[in-house]
Scaffold this active site. Structure first.
Site, PDB file in Angstrom:
ATOM      1  N   TYR A  99       1.947   3.233   7.821  1.00 45.07           N
ATOM      2  CA  TYR A  99       2.895   2.154   7.513  1.00 45.07           C
ATOM      3  C   TYR A  99       3.065   1.205   8.701  1.00 45.07           C
ATOM      4  CZ  TYR A  99       3.936   3.654   2.840  1.00 45.07           C
ATOM      5  OH  TYR A  99       3.808   3.927   1.502  1.00 45.07           O
ATOM      6  N   THR A 132      -2.482  -7.465 -10.962  1.00 39.38           N
ATOM      7  CA  THR A 132      -2.154  -6.042 -10.901  1.00 39.38           C
ATOM      8  C   THR A 132      -3.140  -5.239 -11.737  1.00 39.38           C
ATOM      9  OG1 THR A 132      -0.499  -4.308 -11.276  1.00 39.38           O
ATOM     10  CG2 THR A 132      -0.386  -6.210 -12.735  1.00 39.38           C
ATOM     11  N   SER A 133      -3.406  -4.012 -11.265  1.00 38.06           N
ATOM     12  CA  SER A 133      -4.344  -3.128 -11.968  1.00 38.06           C
ATOM     13  C   SER A 133      -3.791  -2.677 -13.309  1.00 38.06           C
ATOM     14  CB  SER A 133      -4.610  -1.888 -11.100  1.00 38.06           C
ATOM     15  OG  SER A 133      -3.375  -1.210 -10.874  1.00 38.06           O
ATOM     16  N   HIS A 191       9.140  -1.794  -5.979  1.00 34.11           N
ATOM     17  CA  HIS A 191       8.679  -0.711  -5.107  1.00 34.11           C
ATOM     18  C   HIS A 191       9.203  -0.801  -3.679  1.00 34.11           C
ATOM     19  CE1 HIS A 191       5.060  -0.101  -8.074  1.00 34.11           C
ATOM     20  NE2 HIS A 191       6.198   0.400  -8.529  1.00 34.11           N
ATOM     21  N   ASN A 227      -6.308 -12.382 -13.532  1.00 33.89           N
ATOM     22  CA  ASN A 227      -6.892 -11.306 -12.734  1.00 33.89           C
ATOM     23  C   ASN A 227      -8.377 -11.590 -12.531  1.00 33.89           C
ATOM     24  OD1 ASN A 227      -7.789  -8.622 -11.762  1.00 33.89           O
ATOM     25  ND2 ASN A 227      -5.771  -7.929 -12.460  1.00 33.89           N
ATOM     26  N   ASP A 231       5.264  -6.564   0.426  1.00 33.99           N
ATOM     27  CA  ASP A 231       4.844  -7.338   1.604  1.00 33.99           C
ATOM     28  C   ASP A 231       5.778  -8.479   2.007  1.00 33.99           C
ATOM     29  OD1 ASP A 231       4.244  -9.397  -0.271  1.00 33.99           O
ATOM     30  OD2 ASP A 231       2.145  -8.778  -0.425  1.00 33.99           O
ATOM     31  N   ARG A 275       0.158  -1.095   8.570  1.00 36.59           N
ATOM     32  CA  ARG A 275       0.295  -2.073   7.478  1.00 36.59           C
ATOM     33  C   ARG A 275       1.347  -3.122   7.812  1.00 36.59           C
ATOM     34  NH1 ARG A 275       1.402   1.040   2.262  1.00 36.59           N
ATOM     35  NH2 ARG A 275       1.547  -1.048   1.384  1.00 36.59           N
ATOM     36  N   CYS A 285      17.643   7.365  12.751  1.00 34.25           N
ATOM     37  CA  CYS A 285      18.851   6.670  12.300  1.00 34.25           C
ATOM     38  C   CYS A 285      19.859   6.548  13.436  1.00 34.25           C
ATOM     39  CB  CYS A 285      19.458   7.455  11.138  1.00 34.25           C
ATOM     40  SG  CYS A 285      20.966   6.753  10.494  1.00 34.25           S
TER      41      CYS A 285
HETATM   42  C1  BJW Z   1      -6.752 -10.248  -7.977  1.00 35.33           C
HETATM   43  C2  BJW Z   1      -7.112 -10.860  -6.790  1.00 35.33           C
HETATM   44  C3  BJW Z   1      -6.930 -12.259  -6.726  1.00 35.33           C
HETATM   45  C4  BJW Z   1      -7.492  -8.761  -6.541  1.00 35.33           C
HETATM   46  N1  BJW Z   1      -6.433 -12.914  -7.770  1.00 35.33           N
HETATM   47  N2  BJW Z   1      -6.272 -10.929  -9.008  1.00 35.33           N
HETATM   48  C5  BJW Z   1       3.170   6.718 -17.376  1.00 35.33           C
HETATM   49  C6  BJW Z   1       1.817   6.969 -17.560  1.00 35.33           C
HETATM   50  C7  BJW Z   1       1.051   7.549 -16.547  1.00 35.33           C
HETATM   51  C8  BJW Z   1       1.615   7.906 -15.312  1.00 35.33           C
HETATM   52  C9  BJW Z   1       2.975   7.652 -15.120  1.00 35.33           C
HETATM   53  C10 BJW Z   1       3.725   7.082 -16.150  1.00 35.33           C
HETATM   54  N3  BJW Z   1       5.005   6.930 -15.687  1.00 35.33           N
HETATM   55  C11 BJW Z   1       5.060   7.381 -14.404  1.00 35.33           C
HETATM   56  C12 BJW Z   1       3.837   7.842 -14.045  1.00 35.33           C
HETATM   57  C13 BJW Z   1       3.475   8.437 -12.706  1.00 35.33           C
HETATM   58  C14 BJW Z   1       3.183   7.400 -11.632  1.00 35.33           C
HETATM   59  C15 BJW Z   1       2.007   6.555 -12.093  1.00 35.33           C
HETATM   60  O1  BJW Z   1       2.136   5.444 -12.568  1.00 35.33           O
HETATM   61  N4  BJW Z   1       0.799   7.087 -11.925  1.00 35.33           N
HETATM   62  C16 BJW Z   1      -0.422   6.402 -12.369  1.00 35.33           C
HETATM   63  C17 BJW Z   1      -1.168   5.852 -11.141  1.00 35.33           C
HETATM   64  C18 BJW Z   1      -1.274   7.353 -13.154  1.00 35.33           C
HETATM   65  N5  BJW Z   1       4.364   6.582 -11.362  1.00 35.33           N
HETATM   66  C19 BJW Z   1       5.280   6.946 -10.480  1.00 35.33           C
HETATM   67  O2  BJW Z   1       5.207   8.000  -9.870  1.00 35.33           O
HETATM   68  C20 BJW Z   1       6.460   6.017 -10.309  1.00 35.33           C
HETATM   69  N6  BJW Z   1       7.644   6.800 -10.404  1.00 35.33           N
HETATM   70  C21 BJW Z   1       8.101   7.267 -11.563  1.00 35.33           C
HETATM   71  O3  BJW Z   1       7.663   6.948 -12.625  1.00 35.33           O
HETATM   72  O4  BJW Z   1       9.144   8.122 -11.403  1.00 35.33           O
HETATM   73  C22 BJW Z   1       9.675   8.825 -12.522  1.00 35.33           C
HETATM   74  C23 BJW Z   1      10.908   9.533 -12.026  1.00 35.33           C
HETATM   75  C24 BJW Z   1      12.109   9.214 -12.611  1.00 35.33           C
HETATM   76  C25 BJW Z   1      13.258   9.857 -12.123  1.00 35.33           C
HETATM   77  C26 BJW Z   1      13.171  10.756 -11.072  1.00 35.33           C
HETATM   78  C27 BJW Z   1      11.961  11.032 -10.479  1.00 35.33           C
HETATM   79  C28 BJW Z   1      10.806  10.399 -10.959  1.00 35.33           C
HETATM   80  C29 BJW Z   1       6.471   5.396  -8.913  1.00 35.33           C
HETATM   81  C30 BJW Z   1       5.299   4.538  -8.639  1.00 35.33           C
HETATM   82  C31 BJW Z   1       5.366   4.036  -7.183  1.00 35.33           C
HETATM   83  C32 BJW Z   1       4.110   3.286  -6.786  1.00 35.33           C
HETATM   84  N7  BJW Z   1       4.101   3.121  -5.399  1.00 35.33           N
HETATM   85  C33 BJW Z   1       3.012   2.344  -4.763  1.00 35.33           C
HETATM   86  C34 BJW Z   1       3.168   2.462  -3.249  1.00 35.33           C
HETATM   87  C35 BJW Z   1       4.370   1.583  -2.790  1.00 35.33           C
HETATM   88  C36 BJW Z   1       4.571   1.640  -1.322  1.00 35.33           C
HETATM   89  C37 BJW Z   1       3.411   1.147  -0.503  1.00 35.33           C
HETATM   90  O5  BJW Z   1       2.967   0.019  -0.670  1.00 35.33           O
HETATM   91  O6  BJW Z   1       2.965   1.906   0.334  1.00 35.33           O
HETATM   92  O7  BJW Z   1       3.078   0.976  -5.186  1.00 35.33           O
HETATM   93  S1  BJW Z   1       1.393   2.844  -5.304  1.00 35.33           S
HETATM   94  C38 BJW Z   1       0.682   1.228  -5.271  1.00 35.33           C
HETATM   95  O8  BJW Z   1       0.291   0.862  -6.627  1.00 35.33           O
HETATM   96  C39 BJW Z   1       1.843   0.285  -4.887  1.00 35.33           C
HETATM   97  C40 BJW Z   1       1.617  -0.862  -5.831  1.00 35.33           C
HETATM   98  O9  BJW Z   1       2.810  -1.633  -5.967  1.00 35.33           O
HETATM   99  C41 BJW Z   1       1.150  -0.190  -7.094  1.00 35.33           C
HETATM  100  C42 BJW Z   1       0.407  -1.085  -8.020  1.00 35.33           C
HETATM  101  O10 BJW Z   1      -0.736  -1.596  -7.414  1.00 35.33           O
HETATM  102  P1  BJW Z   1      -1.377  -2.945  -7.949  1.00 35.33           P
HETATM  103  O11 BJW Z   1      -0.465  -4.066  -7.699  1.00 35.33           O
HETATM  104  O12 BJW Z   1      -1.805  -2.763  -9.339  1.00 35.33           O
HETATM  105  O13 BJW Z   1      -2.603  -3.113  -6.937  1.00 35.33           O
HETATM  106  P2  BJW Z   1      -4.148  -2.690  -7.117  1.00 35.33           P
HETATM  107  O14 BJW Z   1      -4.795  -2.763  -5.789  1.00 35.33           O
HETATM  108  O15 BJW Z   1      -4.277  -1.413  -7.835  1.00 35.33           O
HETATM  109  O16 BJW Z   1      -4.740  -3.815  -8.074  1.00 35.33           O
HETATM  110  C43 BJW Z   1      -4.946  -5.140  -7.628  1.00 35.33           C
HETATM  111  C44 BJW Z   1      -5.368  -5.981  -8.840  1.00 35.33           C
HETATM  112  O17 BJW Z   1      -5.463  -7.334  -8.425  1.00 35.33           O
HETATM  113  C45 BJW Z   1      -6.757  -5.596  -9.394  1.00 35.33           C
HETATM  114  O18 BJW Z   1      -6.672  -5.571 -10.813  1.00 35.33           O
HETATM  115  C46 BJW Z   1      -7.668  -6.746  -8.923  1.00 35.33           C
HETATM  116  O19 BJW Z   1      -8.715  -7.042  -9.856  1.00 35.33           O
HETATM  117  C47 BJW Z   1      -6.702  -7.897  -8.827  1.00 35.33           C
HETATM  118  N8  BJW Z   1      -7.032  -8.902  -7.817  1.00 35.33           N
HETATM  119  N9  BJW Z   1      -7.610  -9.899  -5.924  1.00 35.33           N
HETATM  120  C48 BJW Z   1      -6.149 -12.213  -8.916  1.00 35.33           C
HETATM  121  N10 BJW Z   1      -7.273 -12.961  -5.596  1.00 35.33           N
HETATM  122 ZN    ZN Z   2      21.303   8.371   8.829  1.00 36.04          ZN
END
Ligand code: BJW
Ligand code: ZN
Length: 277
Positions: free
Chosen positions: A73, A218-219, A145, A243, A110, A76, A177
């Site tokens: 982190y 987004t993916s 997020h 996308n 970001d 980043r 902290c």
């Molecule tokens: C361009 C481009 C250009 C490139 N122009 N385009 C339902 C179904 C299945 C699974 C689940 C579900 N519900 C929950 C889940 C589990 C899980 C999940 O989704 N897993 C899947 C991966 C299978 N979700 C979670 O765990 C979430 N929590 C949750 O649901 O909790 C339930 C709960 C309730 C109560 C108590 C306890 C629990 C939390 C998800 C957190 C995600 N965190 C991250 C890290 C954040 C911190 C950090 O940055 O370090 O978030 S993971 C990462 O992925 C980050 C992003 O925000 C997120 C999405 O990524 P994104 O934006 O899609 O990026 P990429 O790189 O994947 O894609 C980029 C896209 O851009 C591509 O398509 C390119 O083609 C395109 N592109 N250049 C236009 N110039």
């Molecule tokens: Zn504290």
């Protein structure tokens, strides 16, 4: 070149839809910041190519090795801290400032949407001579997020803006902290953690009431973020996608425009230039 003609047609149709929509939701992901130099997560140059998500972006990973997670982190923060908003952030900022029925929901941590809003507000002020420089609350992005530049205390849950470099040389040098002395963690949502319920509620409400959900860079793999466009569809609204490639959301999109967000978004959201310009 048929591809280019198709793209122009799709852009013109999407502009028409956006121009007549009363409520617009824009949902962004890492792709919107790619042209600013922020690495995406998945894909050939993505962050997960070199780091496994479960090794770094889960609460278990932080418990097992907080130094390693902070090192990532810290790196980043440094990298993203040097990036500037691009033309896509700027176009979105101008839309949300100018149209009180447009909302922005982002998965990004970001801070580039926020920077673009500040820049757009100060540009507006300098052109009108106004001294008002605050971003209206309704234009601020709904951040699903969290933020790279905030910390959360693992002891007392205190949240603080924090842009300082991180010294991850050893566990003893990691940020702590000021109130209770416990280890701080990045204030981001890791896999398996729930999103802030109030933040998620606001995002879901915006999705349900939107006539158009414009999904950018987004993916469409990570939930619940990826379920928001479905809510718009189920409520009778239209999904548009920008996308580089197709995603699981392409199948529910009325139109999916292939191209870079920084090139497409200004064409979609900004006024047509005057013919005599
Ligand atoms: C361009 C481009 C250009 C490139 N122009 N385009 C339902 C179904 C299945 C699974 C689940 C579900 N519900 C929950 C889940 C589990 C899980 C999940 O989704 N897993 C899947 C991966 C299978 N979700 C979670 O765990 C979430 N929590 C949750 O649901 O909790 C339930 C709960 C309730 C109560 C108590 C306890 C629990 C939390 C998800 C957190 C995600 N965190 C991250 C890290 C954040 C911190 C950090 O940055 O370090 O978030 S993971 C990462 O992925 C980050 C992003 O925000 C997120 C999405 O990524 P994104 O934006 O899609 O990026 P990429 O790189 O994947 O894609 C980029 C896209 O851009 C591509 O398509 C390119 O083609 C395109 N592109 N250049 C236009 N110039
Ligand atoms: Zn504290």
């Amino acid at each position: 070149m048929p591809g280019v003609v198709d793209n122009l047609k799709e852009i013109a149709e999407a502009r028409r839809l956006l121009g007549s929509a009363r409520r617009i939701l824009i949902l962004t992901g890492a792709g919107v910041s790619a042209e600013s130099g922020v690495p995406t997560f998945r894909g050939p140059d993505g962050l997960w190519k070199t780091h496994r998500p479960e090794a770094l972006a889960t609460p278990e990973a932080f418990q097992a090795d907080p130094r390693l997670v902070w090192e990532w982190y810290g790196w980043r923060r440094e990298r993203v801290g040097a990036c500037r908003p691009n033309a896509a952030h700027a176009a979105i900022a101008r839309l949300t400032l100018g149209n009180e029925n447009a909302r922005l929901v982002t998965q990004n941590v970001d801070g580039l949407h926020e920077l673009a809003l500040e820049e757009a507000v100060s540009e507006g002020c300098s052109s009108t001579g106004s001294a008002e420089r605050a971003v209206p609350t309704r234009a601020a992005p709904i951040r699903l997020h969290g933020s790279l530049f905030r910390t959360r205390c693992t002891g007392c849950d205190d949240r603080t803006m924090d842009r300082r470099p991180v010294d991850a040389a050893s566990e003893a040098t990691l940020p702590r902290c000021k109130r209770c002395g416990a280890l701080l963690r990045p204030d981001v949502v890791w896999f398996g953690e729930g999103l802030d319920p109030e933040v998620l509620q606001r995002a879901m409400r915006s999705a349900e009431t939107a006539e158009i959900c414009l999904v950018v860079g987004t993916s469409g793999l990570v939930h619940p973020a990826a379920s928001l466009p479905l809510l718009t569809r189920e409520s009778g609204g239209v999904v548009l996608e920008v996308n580089l490639e197709s995603t699981p959301l392409t199948t529910i999109a009325m139109s999916s425009i292939r191209g870079r967000a920084g090139q497409i978004l200004p064409k979609l959201l900004e006024a047509e230039p005057e013919l005599n310009d």
